[in-house]
Design an enzyme around this catalytic site. Structure first.
Site, PDB file in Angstrom:
ATOM      1  N   GLU A  74       0.117  -8.501   4.979  1.00  0.00           N
ATOM      2  CA  GLU A  74       1.423  -9.167   5.001  1.00  0.00           C
ATOM      3  C   GLU A  74       2.457  -8.246   5.639  1.00  0.00           C
ATOM      4  O   GLU A  74       2.638  -7.116   5.190  1.00  0.00           O
ATOM      5  CB  GLU A  74       1.838  -9.460   3.559  1.00  0.00           C
ATOM      6  CG  GLU A  74       3.090 -10.269   3.433  1.00  0.00           C
ATOM      7  CD  GLU A  74       3.492 -10.486   1.966  1.00  0.00           C
ATOM      8  OE1 GLU A  74       4.594 -10.972   1.745  1.00  0.00           O
ATOM      9  OE2 GLU A  74       2.695 -10.155   1.073  1.00  0.00           O
ATOM     10  N   MET A 110       0.860  -1.177   0.000  1.00  0.00           N
ATOM     11  CA  MET A 110       0.000   0.000   0.000  1.00  0.00           C
ATOM     12  C   MET A 110       0.896   1.226   0.000  1.00  0.00           C
ATOM     13  O   MET A 110       1.850   1.298   0.780  1.00  0.00           O
ATOM     14  CB  MET A 110      -0.877   0.004   1.245  1.00  0.00           C
ATOM     15  CG  MET A 110      -1.774   1.226   1.304  1.00  0.00           C
ATOM     16  SD  MET A 110      -2.824   1.159   2.753  1.00  0.00           S
ATOM     17  CE  MET A 110      -3.705   2.696   2.538  1.00  0.00           C
ATOM     18  N   LEU A 111       0.614   2.147  -0.884  1.00  0.00           N
ATOM     19  CA  LEU A 111       1.423   3.375  -0.945  1.00  0.00           C
ATOM     20  C   LEU A 111       0.578   4.539  -1.428  1.00  0.00           C
ATOM     21  O   LEU A 111      -0.138   4.429  -2.422  1.00  0.00           O
ATOM     22  CB  LEU A 111       2.612   3.181  -1.897  1.00  0.00           C
ATOM     23  CG  LEU A 111       3.535   4.401  -2.057  1.00  0.00           C
ATOM     24  CD1 LEU A 111       4.300   4.691  -0.761  1.00  0.00           C
ATOM     25  CD2 LEU A 111       4.532   4.195  -3.197  1.00  0.00           C
ATOM     26  N   GLY A 134      -5.286  12.049   4.160  1.00  0.00           N
ATOM     27  CA  GLY A 134      -6.384  11.145   4.486  1.00  0.00           C
ATOM     28  C   GLY A 134      -6.721  10.139   3.398  1.00  0.00           C
ATOM     29  O   GLY A 134      -7.706   9.411   3.509  1.00  0.00           O
ATOM     30  N   HIS A 135      -5.890  10.067   2.337  1.00  0.00           N
ATOM     31  CA  HIS A 135      -6.191   9.122   1.240  1.00  0.00           C
ATOM     32  C   HIS A 135      -5.973   7.669   1.652  1.00  0.00           C
ATOM     33  O   HIS A 135      -6.686   6.783   1.200  1.00  0.00           O
ATOM     34  CB  HIS A 135      -5.350   9.459   0.000  1.00  0.00           C
ATOM     35  CG  HIS A 135      -5.582  10.849  -0.494  1.00  0.00           C
ATOM     36  ND1 HIS A 135      -6.769  11.240  -1.054  1.00  0.00           N
ATOM     37  CD2 HIS A 135      -4.775  11.947  -0.480  1.00  0.00           C
ATOM     38  CE1 HIS A 135      -6.696  12.519  -1.377  1.00  0.00           C
ATOM     39  NE2 HIS A 135      -5.507  12.971  -1.036  1.00  0.00           N
ATOM     40  N   GLY A 136      -4.986   7.430   2.526  1.00  0.00           N
ATOM     41  CA  GLY A 136      -4.726   6.061   2.987  1.00  0.00           C
ATOM     42  C   GLY A 136      -5.940   5.494   3.706  1.00  0.00           C
ATOM     43  O   GLY A 136      -6.340   4.347   3.482  1.00  0.00           O
TER      44      GLY A 136
END
Length: 426
Positions: free
Chosen positions: A284, A249-250, A259-261
């Site tokens: 993972e 995830m990046l 706040g996009h994550g």
């Protein structure tokens, strides 16, 4: 004859000193040609040709050890700049190496690093090495469209610009035309921003991809700037279930901290929750930042559930919480336990001696579980050890355990408080 000897001795000393000075000069000279690759690499996401001249649009990697070794440096160049620019929509790449001078002569065994060959292991072919060619490619971003299907859209207010910005999240897989090539360009960011990043085998069709884009207008037509992404692998769970596992995830640096994550993670959680075949969602080797983000998103989702009502939180962690979190949001027991601790902290008066003591003991009991497992193992081994050694070990391990539990408890509560502050801002 004595005078002769004396002069030859001083000559030897001065020759040694000269050699030493030469060595120091050489070292100094070599140091000038050693560059920190985290500073030398200049990344850019380019929307407009003007961005190419604008230094404020550049950003540096956090890591470069995967490409340039543990020292994160290269030798042989002065004033080195490794330019890696991407068009913001399709991520068409410009790659160029700039420097004021390069080591030409050979110094003992010191080799000049071949930057290009090291980088080309990670940068897919088809990049531009000429800026004019890159600007032509930039104009082609007008026709770029996101891959896959739209599953969520949201807006955010930009204080600086004073306007609402629109974002969209798409789900796709490798069979989508053009996506494989786009993903090869996108994944290069992982090596600069995730310490233990590795590229995935995209030909395995169990991978699913969730992509975040900013949708904006230019000359009246929509454009889609790449914001970030997540990869999820669908593991089979006996007999007829699936267990999706988040692999990577990046959020790209220019968009971080907005706040996009959280939007991406919540969207993925909601997407899988609607599917009856999904058992739960795991990750993972999650990083510390990922765990904080997941805690926030799951606490946000669970705070509305009946089992996590304030009056129930005070009574302790329950089977009802585990069941409702699993049924409603596909959350496993380990994660629902953390959510319970976060939400219980919110309804605990920590200045009340009884309430704070109950809370502390409750959290510490969970933190102590690994010690209990280790003790069982140690008891098995202890049959082979002398008694005085055992007594000494027991005394030492108890004080160590207490110290560890207290430290871990304090840092856990500190982390939970930050999550509660963020929840209060929603």
């Amino acid at each position: 004859g004595g005078r002769q000897k004396e002069s030859s001795g001083s000559w030897a000393v001065s020759a040694g000193a000269a050699e030493m000075a030469n060595l120091l000069n050489l070292e100094k000279k070599l140091a000038e040609y050693k560059c920190d690759t985290n500073k030398a690499i200049r990344l850019k996401l380019v929307r407009f040709a003007e961005d190419l001249e604008d230094e404020t649009t550049s950003f540096n990697p956090l890591y470069s050890h995967q490409v340039f070794g543990d020292e994160e440096s290269v030798f042989g160049y002065k004033d080195l700049e490794i330019q890696l620019y991407y068009t913001t929509c399709s991520l068409t790449t410009f790659f160029n190496i700039k420097y004021s001078s390069k080591v030409i002569e050979k110094y003992d065994n010191v080799e000049v690093d071949n930057i290009e060959s090291k980088l080309l292991e990670y940068i897919p072919t088809g990049y531009c090495s000429n800026l004019d060619e890159f600007i032509v490619q930039l104009e082609k971003d007008a026709s770029f469209r996101p891959f896959g299907s739209l599953i969520h859209s949201y807006t955010m207010y930009d204080e600086k610009e004073g306007l609402e910005l629109n974002y969209e999240i798409y789900k796709t897989d490798i069979s989508c035309p053009g996506f494989k090539e786009y993903h090869e360009r996108l994944q290069t960011f992982l090596i600069w921003f995730i310490e233990t990043a590795s590229f995935i085998d995209v030909d395995d069709d169990k991978w699913q991809f969730f992509l975040v884009f900013e949708r904006y207008l230019e000359d009246g037509s929509p454009r889609f700037a790449t914001v970030g992404y997540m990869t999820v692998y669908n593991f089979y769970a006996y007999p007829d279930k699936m267990r999706p596992r988040i692999g990577q995830m990046l959020v790209l640096p220019p968009f971080q901290g907005e706040g996009h994550g959280a939007q991406l993670m919540e969207t993925v959680q909601r997407f899988y929750t609607t599917k009856p075949s999904i058992l739960d969602i795991t990750a993972e080797e999650p990083s510390e930042d990922f765990v904080k983000l997941r805690d926030f998103v799951l606490a946000k989702l669970c705070q509305e559930l009946h089992a996590f009502a304030p009056e129930k939180l005070g009574k302790g962690f329950s089977a009802e919480m585990v069941e409702e979190a699993r049924r409603t949001w596909k959350i496993n027991k380990h994660h629902s336990r953390r959510v319970y601790e976060i939400l219980r902290l919110r309804v605990t008066n920590m200045s009340d001696a009884v309430q704070s003591s109950e809370y502390r003991l409750d959290v510490k009991r969970r933190l102590a579980i690994p010690f209990k497992k280790n003790k069982k193992e140690a008891t098995r081994l202890s049959r082979l050890m002398p008694e005085d050694w055992l007594a000494q070990q027991a005394e030492m391990s108890l004080s160590q355990e207490q110290e560890y539990l207290e430290e871990t408890y304090q840092s856990t509560v500190e982390q939970y408080r930050r999550i509660l502050e963020r929840l209060a801002r929603i």
